[in-house]
Design a protein around this motif. Structure first.
Motif, short mmCIF file in Angstrom:
data_model
loop_
_atom_site.label_atom_id
_atom_site.label_comp_id
_atom_site.label_asym_id
_atom_site.label_seq_id
_atom_site.Cartn_x
_atom_site.Cartn_y
_atom_site.Cartn_z
N ALA A 1 45.83 48.72 -74.94
CA ALA A 1 45.67 47.26 -74.84
C ALA A 1 44.75 46.73 -75.92
N GLN A 2 45.02 45.50 -76.34
CA GLN A 2 44.09 44.79 -77.21
C GLN A 2 42.93 44.30 -76.35
N LEU A 3 41.71 44.57 -76.78
CA LEU A 3 40.54 44.04 -76.09
C LEU A 3 39.91 42.98 -76.99
N VAL A 4 39.78 41.79 -76.45
CA VAL A 4 39.44 40.61 -77.25
C VAL A 4 38.05 40.11 -76.87
N LEU A 5 37.28 39.72 -77.87
CA LEU A 5 35.92 39.22 -77.60
C LEU A 5 35.68 37.95 -78.42
N SER A 6 35.25 36.89 -77.73
CA SER A 6 35.06 35.61 -78.42
C SER A 6 33.59 35.41 -78.78
N THR A 7 33.33 34.26 -79.38
CA THR A 7 31.96 33.94 -79.78
C THR A 7 31.14 33.36 -78.64
N ARG A 8 31.67 33.47 -77.41
CA ARG A 8 30.85 33.13 -76.25
C ARG A 8 29.64 34.05 -76.14
N GLU A 9 29.76 35.25 -76.76
CA GLU A 9 28.68 36.22 -76.69
C GLU A 9 27.91 36.23 -78.01
N GLY A 10 26.68 36.70 -77.96
CA GLY A 10 25.82 36.71 -79.13
C GLY A 10 26.18 37.82 -80.11
N ALA A 11 25.63 37.72 -81.32
CA ALA A 11 25.99 38.65 -82.40
C ALA A 11 25.64 40.10 -82.04
N THR A 12 24.49 40.33 -81.45
CA THR A 12 24.05 41.72 -81.19
C THR A 12 25.01 42.40 -80.22
N LEU A 13 25.33 41.71 -79.15
CA LEU A 13 26.23 42.31 -78.15
C LEU A 13 27.65 42.45 -78.73
N ARG A 14 28.07 41.48 -79.50
CA ARG A 14 29.42 41.56 -80.10
C ARG A 14 29.50 42.75 -81.06
N ASN A 15 28.46 42.92 -81.85
CA ASN A 15 28.47 44.07 -82.78
C ASN A 15 28.55 45.37 -82.00
N LEU B 1 29.72 45.93 -78.96
CA LEU B 1 31.04 46.13 -78.33
C LEU B 1 32.12 46.41 -79.36
N ALA B 2 31.96 45.84 -80.55
CA ALA B 2 32.95 46.10 -81.61
C ALA B 2 33.00 47.59 -81.93
N THR B 3 31.84 48.23 -81.93
CA THR B 3 31.83 49.65 -82.27
C THR B 3 32.30 50.53 -81.11
N ILE B 4 32.45 49.92 -79.93
CA ILE B 4 32.89 50.72 -78.77
C ILE B 4 34.41 50.58 -78.57
N CYS B 5 34.86 49.37 -78.27
CA CYS B 5 36.26 49.29 -77.82
C CYS B 5 36.99 48.00 -78.19
N ILE B 6 36.31 47.02 -78.76
CA ILE B 6 36.98 45.74 -79.06
C ILE B 6 37.93 45.93 -80.25
N THR B 7 39.08 45.31 -80.18
CA THR B 7 40.05 45.42 -81.28
C THR B 7 40.39 44.06 -81.90
N GLN B 8 39.90 43.00 -81.28
CA GLN B 8 40.22 41.67 -81.79
C GLN B 8 39.05 40.75 -81.51
N MET B 9 38.56 40.06 -82.52
CA MET B 9 37.45 39.14 -82.28
C MET B 9 37.58 37.87 -83.13
N SER B 10 37.01 36.80 -82.59
CA SER B 10 37.01 35.54 -83.34
C SER B 10 35.74 35.48 -84.18
N ALA B 11 35.74 34.55 -85.12
CA ALA B 11 34.56 34.41 -85.98
C ALA B 11 34.49 33.00 -86.51
N GLY B 12 33.27 32.50 -86.66
CA GLY B 12 33.06 31.16 -87.21
C GLY B 12 33.73 30.08 -86.37
N SER B 13 33.70 30.25 -85.05
CA SER B 13 34.52 29.39 -84.17
C SER B 13 33.89 28.04 -83.87
N SER B 14 34.75 27.10 -83.58
CA SER B 14 34.35 25.84 -82.96
C SER B 14 35.16 25.69 -81.68
#
Ligand code: SF4
Length: 452
Positions: free
Chosen positions: A376-390, A392-405
């Motif tokens: 499955a694709q695991l998706v993470l948005s900018t609802r979360e802070g940079a440290t936690l996103r980074n 999770l990215a190294t663990i299992c996330i495969t799709q993330m947003s960036a520079g969002s409004s």
């Protein structure tokens, strides 16, 4: 299977007269549908489609009206309407929808899901789980042998949300777009939406998620279809995260080129659902719950599931969502399944989520999803802070947003007044900063949706 084959009309009509305030109109519709299906009269394709749409809508009205008092005739009528609508619309034959039952259907709990669910217990060491989820993600999404950092070189799809409208008729207690929250309301015209999209395309995005509130007069399938078609011509794959549509509505989006749909159930707990969605079309639990069924049947290739963390017991919610995904996979095995875990951090009007989820449980839940659904694709948005996103990215996330409004017009292409955002963006890094971090950590960035 036609209505007559499932259900003799005469006894059914008697029962409808007893339970339905609009019985005569319903019965007339049933008779027209039965005649069309039996080939007793020549019916134009557009009339068949209209009949199908009416039967689909009646089915949800019936589900709402009879909630909590269903008897055997209800189930038979609901199945008959479901199958007849599909047949009238010329869609592939299939068994009746069983979305509601999936929450109790133990057969959907595969060995993988059962094993992963045990890891939800906090007695299971989180570090071990992270290690396993990371290894599995590298195995399925990695590019072995080419990495500077062994074990981390893998694909990461970047996408951007594009909010087109924040008008909404619904009263979801946790949402800043809810009616009648006093925010600036903006509905982008096609040209305004196009200008916003062009900014995102200029930043490199080739996968854009279109979002909008639920405002049927403005946010029609045709409105989104026009933007999807424009994006397609620019080489951008568009998905939607909008109010649930009818099967015919989703079909219009697929025809325009939509590659997927994200539809969060918000909560699978029906009692909580009613509490948090008191008015508006979103108050219909079944209409939302079956939305992904309708989207899949209309041909959507990617099905995005999620629930809003904070509304109900997160462990039970995750288990319900995994069953939901297993149900969809069984019925539509050729589709890509994607999961998101949006977490409430801030809500309007002093709303306090009753079941707050801490970071450790949040990470654990994403890892469990990876263990249960390796592809499955695991998706993470900018609802979360940079440290936690980074992390999770190294663990299992495969799709993330960036520079969002999260506000219509938020990329500031148009001269419209600043409008309200749906939720605060916590990870405020620019696209360039996110890209730089990912590259430094040996991710291979992909901007376009690829088949696995
Ligand atoms: S969550 Fe969606 S439907 Fe509910 S108020 Fe917000 S935009 Fe509207």
């Amino acid at each position: 299977m036609t209505i007559e084959a499932r259900l003799p009309l005469a006894p059914l009509c008697e029962w409808i007269r007893r339970v339905d305030d609009h019985a005569e109109a319903r019965i007339a519709l049933l008779r027209r549908a039965a005649a069309a299906l039996a080939g007793e009269c020549v019916v134009r394709e557009s009339d068949r489609a209209e009949l199908a749409d009416k039967m689909e809508r009646w089915r949800y009205q019936h589900l709402n009206a009879r909630s909590g008092q269903m008897v055997a005739q209800d189930s038979r009528l609901l199945d008959a309407l479901d199958l007849a609508a599909a047949e009238l619309a010329g869609r592939t034959a299939r068994p009746p929808r069983r979305t509601r039952e999936l929450l109790r259907d133990e057969s959907l709990v595969t060995a993988r899901i059962a094993e992963a669910s045990e890891m939800l217990d906090e007695s299971y060491p989180l570090d071990d789980l992270i290690e396993q989820a990371t290894a599995l993600t590298v195995e399925r999404f990695g590019d072995p042998g080419s990495g500077r950092l062994p074990g981390l070189d893998r694909r990461m799809l970047l996408y951007a949300p594009l909010y087109l409208s924040n008008h909404c008729i619904n009263h979801c207690v946790y949402c800043s777009f809810r009616h009648p929250q006093p925010i600036e309301r903006t509905h982008l015209s096609f040209d305004q939406g196009k200008a916003e999209a062009d900014i995102l395309i200029g930043r490199g995005f080739r996968h854009i998620l279109l979002l909008g509130g639920d405002f049927p007069r403005l946010t029609t399938p045709e409105y989104y279809a026009e933007m999807i078609a424009y994006l397609g011509k620019q080489g951008v794959a568009a998905a939607v995260e909008i109010a649930p549509q009818s099967t015919a509505g989703y079909a219009k989006l697929v025809e325009a080129g939509a590659c997927g749909v994200t539809l969060y159930q918000e909560t699978y707990d029906e009692r909580r659902y009613a509490e948090f969605h008191p008015r508006g079309s979103k108050a219909s639990y079944d209409w939302r719950f079956e939305g992904l069924d309708r989207a899949a049947e209309a041909g959507m290739g990617r099905l995005g599931l999620g629930f809003l963390l904070g509304l109900a017991d997160p462990v039970k919610e995750l288990q319900a969502m995994m069953r939901h995904a297993a149900y969809l996979q069984l019925r539509y095995p050729d589709r890509t399944i994607a999961f998101s875990l949006p977490r409430i951090h801030d809500a309007p009007g002093g709303f306090r989520p009753p079941c707050l989820v801490g970071d450790d449980l949040f990470i654990r839940m994403y890892c469990v999803l990876r263990m249960a659904f390796p592809e499955a694709q695991l998706v993470l948005s900018t609802r979360e802070g940079a440290t936690l996103r980074n992390r999770l990215a190294t663990i299992c996330i495969t799709q993330m947003s960036a520079g969002s409004s999260t506000a219509p017009g938020g990329y500031e292409s148009c001269q419209c007044r600043p409008s309200g955002e749906q939720f605060p963006v916590i990870d405020q890094r620019s696209v360039a900063d996110v890209v730089a971090w990912l590259k430094d950590h040996a991710f291979r960035l992909t901007w376009e949706i690829q088949s696995r």
